[in-house]
Design a protein around this motif. Sequence first.
Motif, short mmCIF file in Angstrom:
data_model
loop_
_atom_site.label_atom_id
_atom_site.label_comp_id
_atom_site.label_asym_id
_atom_site.label_seq_id
_atom_site.Cartn_x
_atom_site.Cartn_y
_atom_site.Cartn_z
N LEU A 65 122.33 -26.74 23.29
CA LEU A 65 123.46 -26.00 22.73
C LEU A 65 123.50 -24.54 23.14
CD1 LEU A 65 123.54 -27.41 19.07
CD2 LEU A 65 125.02 -28.03 20.97
N ARG A 66 122.43 -24.05 23.70
CA ARG A 66 122.34 -22.61 23.97
C ARG A 66 123.46 -22.11 24.88
NH1 ARG A 66 118.28 -18.88 23.40
NH2 ARG A 66 118.50 -17.04 24.70
N LYS A 67 123.95 -22.95 25.79
CA LYS A 67 124.96 -22.52 26.75
C LYS A 67 126.37 -22.51 26.16
CE LYS A 67 122.34 -24.22 30.76
NZ LYS A 67 122.40 -25.10 31.95
N TYR A 68 126.52 -23.02 24.94
CA TYR A 68 127.85 -23.15 24.37
C TYR A 68 128.12 -22.05 23.33
CZ TYR A 68 127.63 -27.73 26.55
OH TYR A 68 127.51 -28.75 27.47
N PRO A 69 129.39 -21.67 23.16
CA PRO A 69 129.72 -20.69 22.10
C PRO A 69 129.20 -21.19 20.75
CG PRO A 69 131.61 -21.08 23.52
CD PRO A 69 130.57 -22.09 23.92
N GLY A 113 119.37 -22.70 12.66
CA GLY A 113 119.09 -21.84 13.79
C GLY A 113 120.32 -21.10 14.28
N VAL A 114 121.41 -21.84 14.49
CA VAL A 114 122.65 -21.23 14.98
C VAL A 114 123.27 -20.34 13.91
CG1 VAL A 114 124.95 -21.66 15.89
CG2 VAL A 114 123.07 -23.18 16.52
N ALA A 115 123.34 -20.84 12.67
CA ALA A 115 123.99 -20.09 11.58
C ALA A 115 123.25 -18.78 11.28
CB ALA A 115 124.08 -20.95 10.32
N SER A 116 121.93 -18.78 11.41
CA SER A 116 121.16 -17.55 11.17
C SER A 116 121.52 -16.48 12.19
CB SER A 116 119.66 -17.84 11.25
OG SER A 116 119.25 -18.72 10.23
N ILE A 117 121.66 -16.89 13.44
CA ILE A 117 122.02 -15.93 14.48
C ILE A 117 123.44 -15.43 14.29
CG2 ILE A 117 122.35 -15.65 16.96
CD1 ILE A 117 120.11 -17.72 17.34
N VAL A 118 124.36 -16.34 13.95
CA VAL A 118 125.75 -15.95 13.70
C VAL A 118 125.81 -14.95 12.55
CG1 VAL A 118 128.01 -16.75 12.91
CG2 VAL A 118 126.75 -18.07 14.62
N ALA A 119 125.09 -15.24 11.46
CA ALA A 119 125.10 -14.36 10.29
C ALA A 119 124.58 -12.98 10.64
CB ALA A 119 124.27 -14.97 9.16
N SER A 120 123.50 -12.92 11.41
CA SER A 120 122.92 -11.62 11.76
C SER A 120 123.80 -10.84 12.73
CB SER A 120 121.52 -11.81 12.36
OG SER A 120 121.58 -12.58 13.55
N LYS A 121 124.55 -11.55 13.58
CA LYS A 121 125.40 -10.88 14.57
C LYS A 121 126.69 -10.32 13.95
CE LYS A 121 123.96 -12.86 18.97
NZ LYS A 121 123.76 -11.54 19.61
N ILE A 122 127.22 -11.02 12.94
CA ILE A 122 128.48 -10.52 12.35
C ILE A 122 128.22 -9.52 11.22
CG2 ILE A 122 129.69 -12.66 12.91
CD1 ILE A 122 129.44 -13.53 10.04
N ALA A 123 126.96 -9.39 10.81
CA ALA A 123 126.63 -8.48 9.70
C ALA A 123 126.70 -7.02 10.14
CB ALA A 123 125.24 -8.79 9.17
N GLN A 124 126.91 -6.15 9.17
CA GLN A 124 126.85 -4.72 9.44
C GLN A 124 125.41 -4.32 9.72
OE1 GLN A 124 128.51 -3.54 5.68
NE2 GLN A 124 130.57 -3.26 6.53
N GLU A 125 125.23 -3.29 10.50
CA GLU A 125 123.88 -2.84 10.87
C GLU A 125 123.06 -2.51 9.62
OE1 GLU A 125 121.68 0.40 13.79
OE2 GLU A 125 123.87 0.34 13.66
N ALA A 185 129.88 -15.27 21.65
CA ALA A 185 129.49 -15.76 22.98
C ALA A 185 128.10 -16.39 22.94
CB ALA A 185 129.52 -14.61 23.98
N PRO A 186 127.84 -17.31 23.85
CA PRO A 186 126.49 -17.91 23.93
C PRO A 186 125.44 -16.84 24.19
CG PRO A 186 128.07 -19.11 25.30
CD PRO A 186 128.75 -17.84 24.87
N LEU A 187 124.23 -17.12 23.77
CA LEU A 187 123.14 -16.21 24.07
C LEU A 187 122.85 -16.23 25.56
CD1 LEU A 187 120.73 -17.15 21.13
CD2 LEU A 187 122.08 -15.06 21.34
N PRO A 188 122.24 -15.17 26.10
CA PRO A 188 121.90 -15.16 27.53
C PRO A 188 121.05 -16.37 27.89
CG PRO A 188 121.60 -12.98 26.57
CD PRO A 188 121.88 -13.91 25.43
#
Length: 388
Positions: A65-69, A113-125, A185-188
Motif C-alpha cells: 500500500l505504500r505506493k498508493y495515496p 498504521g495508515v491512520a496514525s500517519i494521516v492523523a499526525s500529518k493533518i495535525a497542527q504542529e 500523497a504516498p510516502l516516499p
Amino acid sequence: MDSNIKKSLIALAFGTLGLGVAEFVMMGILPNIASSLRITIPVAGHLISAYALGVCFGAIMLLMLRKYPMKNSLLLLVTIMAIGNGIAVISPSYTVMLLARFISGLPHGAYFGVASIVASKIAQEGKESEAVAIMISGMTVANLFGVPLGTFISGILSWRLIFLFIVLWDILTIFLIKRYVPYIAPLPDTGFLGQFKFLKSLAPWLILGATMMGNGGAFCWYSYVTPMFTEVSGFVPEIITALMVLAGLGMVIGNMIGGKLSSFFYPGKVGAIFQGLMAITLLGIFFLSPYKWAAVLLMCIVTLCLFAVSAPQQFLIIKFAPGGEMLGAAGIQIAFNLGNAIGAYLGGLPITYGVGVRYSALIASSIATLGFILFSLFNYLYQPKKSI
C-alpha cells in the motif's frame, strides 16, 4: 483545533471503533457462538486467535500500500473489514467463521498504521500525539459502549446482529473517510528492503518491546478479571457487565490524558510514567483485590494506563521508523496482540496449577515492570536533552 481537522480525525476514529468492537466483542459472545455453531467454548476461542493471526499477517499489506495515496488505502482497508464481518454474519459453520475472523483481522494493524500517519500529518504542529489519540479513541469507545451492548444484544437476540452492525458501521466509515479525510500523497518510495531499514536501530525495538510487555502485563491480569471479581473480591456475576463499563471508561480517560500530556511533555516520558504506574497498580491488585472498592479502583487505573501509553507509542514509532513508518505503526498493533496472547497464557498458569487467580496480577506486575524498564532505557538513549 480546526473543525476540518476534527472531522477528519473523527472519521478515522469511526474506523478504529469498528475494529474495536470486532476484536473485543468476541470475548463476551463466545458461548452464544459456540452454541449456535455446535462447537465447544475452547474451540470457539480459536476465533479470537484467528483474528490476532490476521492482524499479524495483515501488516504485510502495508508493503503493497505504500505506493498508493493514503486515503485510497484507508478506503480499501475498511472495505476489507466490511467483507470479513459480512462473511461472519452469514457463516454457516465453524470453518467459515474462522475464515471470516482471519479476514476481519487482516486490515487491523494496517489501518492503524495508515491512520496514525494521516492523523499526525493533518495535525497542527506540536499536536500530533493528541491527533493520534483522537484517532485511537474509537477503540476505547468500543470497549466502553460497543462491547457491553454487543454482548447484551447477543444474549437476547443473535450474535449475528453484532457483525451486521459492524458491517453497517464500516459502510458509514467509508462514507466519512471519503468525504472528510483530505488527500495525502504516498510516502516516499524507499523500496521493499528500505521499509525494513529502521529495524537496524535499537529505538524501534525498545518501543515495540515496551508495547508488548505493557499490554502483556495488563492482559495477563485483565483476561481473568471476571473470576477475580467473583472469587476474590466477592462480586455477584450480574454486576460484572457494569464493572466492564467502568473499565472501558478508564480506557477512554487514559487515551485522552496520554494524548494531551504528550503535547506538552516528551511522549517517551509520558509512556514510561504510565507504564510504571501500571506495574505498581497491578502489584496493588495482588494485595488489595479482596476489598471491593480497591479492586474496582485499581482496575480503572490499569485500564487508564493501558491506553494512556497508546498515543505516545504510536507517535514515537512513526518518528523512529524513517522509510518504514507504516510498517512501524502496524508493528505496534502486532506487539499489542502478541502481548495479549502471551499475557493471557501466563496469567492462566496460576489458575491451571491451583495457586489462585490473584497470582495472575503478580505475574502481570512483573511483565509490566519489564515494559517500564524498556521505556526508561529508550528515554535514556533517545530522549532529546532539552525536552521536558
